[in-house]
Design an enzyme around this catalytic site. Structure first.
Site, short mmCIF file in Angstrom:
data_model
loop_
_atom_site.label_atom_id
_atom_site.label_comp_id
_atom_site.label_asym_id
_atom_site.label_seq_id
_atom_site.Cartn_x
_atom_site.Cartn_y
_atom_site.Cartn_z
N LEU A 43 0.79 -1.27 -0.17
CA LEU A 43 -0.18 0.24 0.40
C LEU A 43 1.21 1.23 -0.11
CD1 LEU A 43 -2.81 -1.09 2.45
CD2 LEU A 43 -3.31 -1.14 -0.32
N CYS A 44 2.17 1.12 -1.36
CA CYS A 44 2.73 2.90 -0.47
C CYS A 44 3.36 2.87 -2.35
CB CYS A 44 3.70 2.24 -0.14
SG CYS A 44 4.98 1.03 0.14
N GLY A 45 1.98 2.34 -2.95
CA GLY A 45 2.54 2.01 -5.12
C GLY A 45 3.96 1.76 -4.95
#
Lengths: 134, 291
Positions: free
Chosen positions: B90-92
Site C-alpha cells: 500500500l505504498c504505490g
C-alpha cells in the site's frame, strides 16, 4: 582580536555546534591536545572525553564527546562523534544509572566484547558526570 | 440498474474505506515528519564523514593502499547485496521499483553467485521464490532497525570480506529527494574505489595522522559503512512513508469521487421510483374518476 576558525561538531542525530571559535582542546587517543587558528592539516582519533572550546567572544563552552574523529584542514575543524552532550544538558540521573549498570556488567564474567562495551559505557557515564560536576 | 438499497450499501462500504485510507494517510504523514527530520540531520554527518574519508584516502601513501579500498587479487566473483524494502504494501510503486532495479542488476551479473541480505519483508517475500540465494533476512520492522544492528551487520560483513568470502558488496535502497520524488538507487560499498569519492584531492601527503593513518582507517572505515547503511535505511523509510502518503491521498480522493458518483445514481434511482409511484397514483385516480 585573536584569530578564529570554523568548528563543526556533528553527530548522526544533529549538528551540535557550527560557529567560529578561537581555540579547542580535546582528548585524542594519544592524549589531550589543543587547536588554534592556522593549525596544520591533521586527522586524528578522539576518545571519549571532554571537549572545551572558547568562542569568538572568548566564552568557554564544554561538551562531553563519545569517541570519534577530528579533521583539521585550512582553518576548518570538523568533529565527528557518535554522541555529544552540552554542558548543562547532562541527565545526571541517567548517567549515574548507566554508570552503575556498566560497573555491574564489568564485574560479571563475560566475553571480551561485552567487557569492552561495558568499559566504554562506564567511560561515557564518567565523562558525563565529570562535565556535570565541573 | 442497482436498487436504491444496494447503492446505499455500497456508499456505506466505500465511506468506511475512505475513512481507513484517510487514517493511513495521516499516520504516514506523521511518521514521515519524524523520520524526515532524522534523515536530514544524519545527512550532514554522512556527508562530512565521506569528506574526511576521501581526504584520508587521497593523502594515503599510494603503495600502502588499504585492502578495503582496492579490489582483491584473483577477483572473488561472489557479490553480496543488501536490499532495503518496506514491510508493508500500500505504498504505490515503492517496493516494486527497488525490486526491479535489483532484478536488473542480478540479470546483468548472471553467472556470478549473488547472495542477498534483506532488510524489509517485501523484498524477502519476492526473492524467496525463484531460486535466489538469501543469506540473511532481518525479520524485525525496518523502522526498528537500530544503529546497533547495523553495527553488528557491518562488522560481520567486513570480517567476511577480509576473509575472502565475497568480492563485492552493493547496497540497494530508495533515496528520498522530495515529497513527490524518490529514486531507487544502488551504491557499491566494498571495495571502495577511490572513485567513490568525488571531492578533489587536497593537501596530498600533508596531513598529520594521529595515531597513524592505518589505525584511523581501521576505525573510520567500518564507521563510514555503518553510517552509510544507516543513512540509507532512513532514506528508504522516508521514501516509503512519502510514497504511502501519496498513495493514500489518491486512494482517498478516488473513494470520494466514487461516493459522489454513487450518490448521484442513488438520487436518480430514488427519483425514478418516486416518479413511478406518482404515475401509478395518478393513473389510479384517473381510473377512479372515469369509472
Amino acid at each position: 582580536m585573536a584569530k578564529t576558525f570554523k568548528l563543526e561538531i556533528i553527530t548522526p542525530e544533529k549538528v551540535v555546534y557550527d560557529n567560529t571559535v578561537q581555540g579547542v582542546t580535546a582528548e585524542g587517543t594519544e592524549g589531550s591536545f589543543g587547536v588554534l587558528a592556522g593549525h596544520a592539516a591533521m586527522i586524528t582519533e578522539l576518545q571519549t572525553g571532554i571537549l572545551t572550546l572558547s568562542d569568538a567572544n572568548n566564552k568557554t563552552e564544554r561538551f562531553a564527546l563519545d569517541s570519534g574523529f577530528m579533521e583539521i584542514l585550512a582553518n576548518n575543524v570538523i568533529v565527528l562523534t557518535d554522541a555529544c552532550t552540552k554542558e548543562g544538558e547532562v541527565d545526571v540521573e541517567k548517567a549515574t544509572a548507566e554508570k552503575a549498570s556498566a560497573e555491574k556488567a564489568l564485574l560479571k564474567v563475560g566475553a571480551d566484547v561485552e567487557k569492552e562495551k561495558a568499559k566504554a559505557a562506564l567511560k561515557r557515564a564518567n565523562t558525563l558526570l565529570k562535565l556535570a560536576n565541573k | 440498474m442497482l436498487s436504491t438499497k444496494e447503492i446505499k450499501q455500497r456508499i456505506r462500504s466505500i465511506t468506511s474505506i475512505k475513512q481507513i485510507t484517510r487514517a493511513m494517510e495521516m499516520v504516514a504523514a506523521s511518521r514521515l515528519k519524524k523520520v524526515e527530520s532524522r534523515v536530514l540531520a544524519s545527512r550532514a554527518y554522512t556527508e562530512r564523514m565521506q569528506q574526511v574519508l576521501s581526504h584520508l584516502a587521497s593523502s594515503m601513501p599510494s603503495e600502502k593502499s588499504h585492502p578495503l579500498f582496492t579490489k582483491k587479487e584473483g577477483g572473488i566473483p561472489v557479490i553480496k547485496i543488501v536490499l532495503i524494502t518496506a514491510d508493508k504494501g500500500l505504498c504505490g510503486a515503492y517496493n516494486n521499483n527497488i525490486i526491479q532495479k535489483t532484478l536488473k542488476f542480478i540479470k546483468e551479473n548472471t553467472g556470478k553467485p549473488i547472495r542477498l541480505i534483506h532488510i524489509g519483508k517485501k523484498g524477502n517475500l519476492y526473492f524467496s521464490k525463484g531460486g535466489y540465494t538469501i543469506e540473511k533476512y532481518f525479520p524485525e520492522n525496518v523502522e526498528k532497525f537500530g544503529y546497533n544492528q547495523v553495527k553488528t551487520l557491518v562488522s560481520q560483513l567486513i570480517d567476511g570480506y577480509e576473509a575472502g568470502e565475497f568480492g563485492q558488496l552493493y547496497l540497494f535502497f530508495t533515496k528520498f529527494n522530495t515529497m513527490m520524488q524518490y529514486s531507487p538507487t544502488s551504491v557499491r560499498l566494498l571495495p571502495m574505489g577511490k572513485d567513490t569519492f568525488k571531492s578533489k584531492v587536497i593537501a596530498k601527503g600533508e596531513y598529520i595522522f594521529e595515531p597513524s593513518a592505518e589505525q584511523i582507517i581501521e576505525h573510520l572505515f567500518p564507521k563510514y559503512i555503518e553510517t552509510q547503511i544507516y543513512q540509507c535505511i532512513l532514506e528508504s523509510l522516508t521514501s516509503e512513508y512519502a510514497a504511502r502518503r501519496v498513495a493514500m491521498i489518491s486512494a482517498t480522493e478516488n473513494a470520494g469521487e466514487m461516493i459522489d458518483e454513487l450518490t448521484r445514481s442513488y438520487n436518480k434511482a430514488r427519483q425514478e421510483t418516486i416518479t413511478k409511484e406518482l404515475l401509478e397514483i395518478v393513473s389510479g385516480a384517473e381510473a377512479l374518476t372515469q369509472g
